[in-house]
Design a protein around this motif. Structure first.
Motif, PDB file in Angstrom:
ATOM      1  N   LEU A   1       9.795  17.738 -20.139  1.00  0.00           N
ATOM      2  CA  LEU A   1      11.171  17.808 -19.654  1.00  0.00           C
ATOM      3  C   LEU A   1      11.832  16.431 -19.656  1.00  0.00           C
ATOM      4  CD1 LEU A   1      10.851  20.360 -16.723  1.00  0.00           C
ATOM      5  CD2 LEU A   1      11.847  20.733 -18.984  1.00  0.00           C
ATOM      6  N   LEU A   2      11.082  15.391 -19.365  1.00  0.00           N
ATOM      7  CA  LEU A   2      11.603  14.037 -19.402  1.00  0.00           C
ATOM      8  C   LEU A   2      12.024  13.661 -20.825  1.00  0.00           C
ATOM      9  CD1 LEU A   2      12.082  11.251 -18.042  1.00  0.00           C
ATOM     10  CD2 LEU A   2       9.740  10.695 -18.719  1.00  0.00           C
ATOM     11  N   VAL A   3      11.178  13.951 -21.790  1.00  0.00           N
ATOM     12  CA  VAL A   3      11.492  13.632 -23.181  1.00  0.00           C
ATOM     13  C   VAL A   3      12.712  14.419 -23.656  1.00  0.00           C
ATOM     14  CG1 VAL A   3      10.638  13.818 -25.551  1.00  0.00           C
ATOM     15  CG2 VAL A   3       9.153  12.910 -23.766  1.00  0.00           C
ATOM     16  N   VAL A   4      12.776  15.694 -23.321  1.00  0.00           N
ATOM     17  CA  VAL A   4      13.934  16.519 -23.706  1.00  0.00           C
ATOM     18  C   VAL A   4      15.205  15.967 -23.069  1.00  0.00           C
ATOM     19  CG1 VAL A   4      14.986  18.804 -23.427  1.00  0.00           C
ATOM     20  CG2 VAL A   4      12.599  18.596 -24.150  1.00  0.00           C
ATOM     21  N   SER A   5      15.125  15.563 -21.836  1.00  0.00           N
ATOM     22  CA  SER A   5      16.283  15.008 -21.143  1.00  0.00           C
ATOM     23  C   SER A   5      16.731  13.697 -21.792  1.00  0.00           C
ATOM     24  CB  SER A   5      15.939  14.781 -19.674  1.00  0.00           C
ATOM     25  OG  SER A   5      16.993  14.149 -19.010  1.00  0.00           O
ATOM     26  N   LEU A   6      15.787  12.839 -22.120  1.00  0.00           N
ATOM     27  CA  LEU A   6      16.131  11.574 -22.762  1.00  0.00           C
ATOM     28  C   LEU A   6      16.752  11.796 -24.132  1.00  0.00           C
ATOM     29  CD1 LEU A   6      13.054   9.375 -21.824  1.00  0.00           C
ATOM     30  CD2 LEU A   6      15.367   9.208 -20.913  1.00  0.00           C
ATOM     31  N   LEU A   7      16.200  12.723 -24.898  1.00  0.00           N
ATOM     32  CA  LEU A   7      16.748  13.013 -26.225  1.00  0.00           C
ATOM     33  C   LEU A   7      18.138  13.631 -26.146  1.00  0.00           C
ATOM     34  CD1 LEU A   7      13.603  14.328 -28.111  1.00  0.00           C
ATOM     35  CD2 LEU A   7      14.743  12.127 -28.373  1.00  0.00           C
TER      36      LEU A   7
ATOM     37  N   PHE B   1       6.350  18.068 -16.773  1.00  0.00           N
ATOM     38  CA  PHE B   1       7.268  17.000 -16.383  1.00  0.00           C
ATOM     39  C   PHE B   1       7.523  16.051 -17.546  1.00  0.00           C
ATOM     40  CE2 PHE B   1       7.664  12.573 -14.997  1.00  0.00           C
ATOM     41  CZ  PHE B   1       8.872  12.638 -14.332  1.00  0.00           C
ATOM     42  N   ILE B   2       6.483  15.662 -18.269  1.00  0.00           N
ATOM     43  CA  ILE B   2       6.629  14.752 -19.399  1.00  0.00           C
ATOM     44  C   ILE B   2       7.503  15.380 -20.489  1.00  0.00           C
ATOM     45  CG2 ILE B   2       5.378  13.594 -21.281  1.00  0.00           C
ATOM     46  CD1 ILE B   2       5.125  12.200 -18.586  1.00  0.00           C
TER      47      ILE B   2
ATOM     48  N   MET C   1      -6.985  23.048  -8.528  1.00  0.00           N
ATOM     49  CA  MET C   1      -5.867  22.180  -8.164  1.00  0.00           C
ATOM     50  C   MET C   1      -5.665  21.083  -9.212  1.00  0.00           C
ATOM     51  SD  MET C   1      -4.378  23.177  -5.446  1.00  0.00           S
ATOM     52  CE  MET C   1      -4.711  24.883  -5.734  1.00  0.00           C
ATOM     53  N   ALA C   2      -6.744  20.539  -9.736  1.00  0.00           N
ATOM     54  CA  ALA C   2      -6.630  19.519 -10.777  1.00  0.00           C
ATOM     55  C   ALA C   2      -6.018  20.109 -12.037  1.00  0.00           C
ATOM     56  CB  ALA C   2      -7.996  18.920 -11.072  1.00  0.00           C
ATOM     57  N   GLY C   3      -6.379  21.336 -12.364  1.00  0.00           N
ATOM     58  CA  GLY C   3      -5.791  22.001 -13.525  1.00  0.00           C
ATOM     59  C   GLY C   3      -4.304  22.216 -13.365  1.00  0.00           C
ATOM     60  N   ILE C   4      -3.892  22.649 -12.194  1.00  0.00           N
ATOM     61  CA  ILE C   4      -2.463  22.846 -11.922  1.00  0.00           C
ATOM     62  C   ILE C   4      -1.727  21.519 -11.989  1.00  0.00           C
ATOM     63  CG2 ILE C   4      -0.795  23.515 -10.137  1.00  0.00           C
ATOM     64  CD1 ILE C   4      -2.839  25.637  -9.250  1.00  0.00           C
ATOM     65  N   ALA C   5      -2.331  20.470 -11.445  1.00  0.00           N
ATOM     66  CA  ALA C   5      -1.698  19.150 -11.486  1.00  0.00           C
ATOM     67  C   ALA C   5      -1.524  18.674 -12.926  1.00  0.00           C
ATOM     68  CB  ALA C   5      -2.526  18.144 -10.694  1.00  0.00           C
ATOM     69  N   LYS C   6      -2.517  18.906 -13.777  1.00  0.00           N
ATOM     70  CA  LYS C   6      -2.408  18.516 -15.192  1.00  0.00           C
ATOM     71  C   LYS C   6      -1.278  19.262 -15.880  1.00  0.00           C
ATOM     72  CE  LYS C   6      -7.246  17.559 -16.089  1.00  0.00           C
ATOM     73  NZ  LYS C   6      -8.409  17.985 -16.877  1.00  0.00           N
ATOM     74  N   ILE C   7      -1.189  20.561 -15.649  1.00  0.00           N
ATOM     75  CA  ILE C   7      -0.142  21.373 -16.273  1.00  0.00           C
ATOM     76  C   ILE C   7       1.239  20.902 -15.822  1.00  0.00           C
ATOM     77  CG2 ILE C   7       0.880  23.681 -16.366  1.00  0.00           C
ATOM     78  CD1 ILE C   7      -2.045  24.749 -16.224  1.00  0.00           C
TER      79      ILE C   7
ATOM     80  N   ARG D   1       6.483  15.266  -8.344  1.00  0.00           N
ATOM     81  CA  ARG D   1       6.041  15.275  -6.943  1.00  0.00           C
ATOM     82  C   ARG D   1       5.000  16.375  -6.704  1.00  0.00           C
ATOM     83  NH1 ARG D   1       9.985  15.698  -1.680  1.00  0.00           N
ATOM     84  NH2 ARG D   1       8.334  15.673  -0.149  1.00  0.00           N
ATOM     85  N   TYR D   2       5.254  17.571  -7.275  1.00  0.00           N
ATOM     86  CA  TYR D   2       4.304  18.671  -7.118  1.00  0.00           C
ATOM     87  C   TYR D   2       2.978  18.365  -7.808  1.00  0.00           C
ATOM     88  CZ  TYR D   2       8.133  21.507  -5.332  1.00  0.00           C
ATOM     89  OH  TYR D   2       9.173  21.989  -4.588  1.00  0.00           O
ATOM     90  N   ALA D   3       3.046  17.728  -8.966  1.00  0.00           N
ATOM     91  CA  ALA D   3       1.820  17.351  -9.667  1.00  0.00           C
ATOM     92  C   ALA D   3       1.002  16.383  -8.821  1.00  0.00           C
ATOM     93  CB  ALA D   3       2.146  16.730 -11.015  1.00  0.00           C
ATOM     94  N   LEU D   4       1.665  15.421  -8.198  1.00  0.00           N
ATOM     95  CA  LEU D   4       0.959  14.467  -7.338  1.00  0.00           C
ATOM     96  C   LEU D   4       0.384  15.146  -6.099  1.00  0.00           C
ATOM     97  CD1 LEU D   4       3.321  11.389  -7.578  1.00  0.00           C
ATOM     98  CD2 LEU D   4       1.066  11.661  -8.601  1.00  0.00           C
ATOM     99  N   ILE D   5       1.118  16.092  -5.537  1.00  0.00           N
ATOM    100  CA  ILE D   5       0.618  16.815  -4.366  1.00  0.00           C
ATOM    101  C   ILE D   5      -0.641  17.604  -4.721  1.00  0.00           C
ATOM    102  CG2 ILE D   5       1.111  18.730  -2.785  1.00  0.00           C
ATOM    103  CD1 ILE D   5       4.031  17.689  -2.730  1.00  0.00           C
TER     104      ILE D   5
END
Length: 54
Positions: free
Chosen positions: A41-47, A38-39, A27-33, A3-7
Motif C-alpha cells: 500500500l505504501l508503494v502504491v500510494s507513492l506511485l 502495508f509495504i 501471531m507472527a504469521g499475521i504480523a508478516k502478512i 501499527r497492527y503488524a507491530l502489535i
C-alpha cells in the motif's frame, strides 16, 4: 496497518517467551502478512502521488 503488524509481532514475542508455540507462530504469521500489505500500500500510494504530480 503498520501499527497492527507491530502489535501482532509484540504479542507473538510475548507468547513465545511464555511457551505458547502455536499461538506465537500464528501471531507472527499475521504480523508478516500485515507488514507486506502495508509495504504494498505504501508503494502504491507513492506511485500514485508521483503520477498525480506529472
Amino acid at each position: 496497518m503498520l501499527r497492527y503488524a507491530l502489535i501482532f509481532f509484540v504479542v507473538a514475542i510475548i507468547a513465545a517467551v511464555l511457551g505458547f508455540g502455536g499461538f506465537a507462530g500464528a501471531m507472527a504469521g499475521i504480523a508478516k502478512i500485515l507488514f507486506w500489505v502495508f509495504i504494498v500500500l505504501l508503494v502504491v500510494s507513492l506511485l500514485s502521488g508521483a503520477v498525480k504530480r506529472v
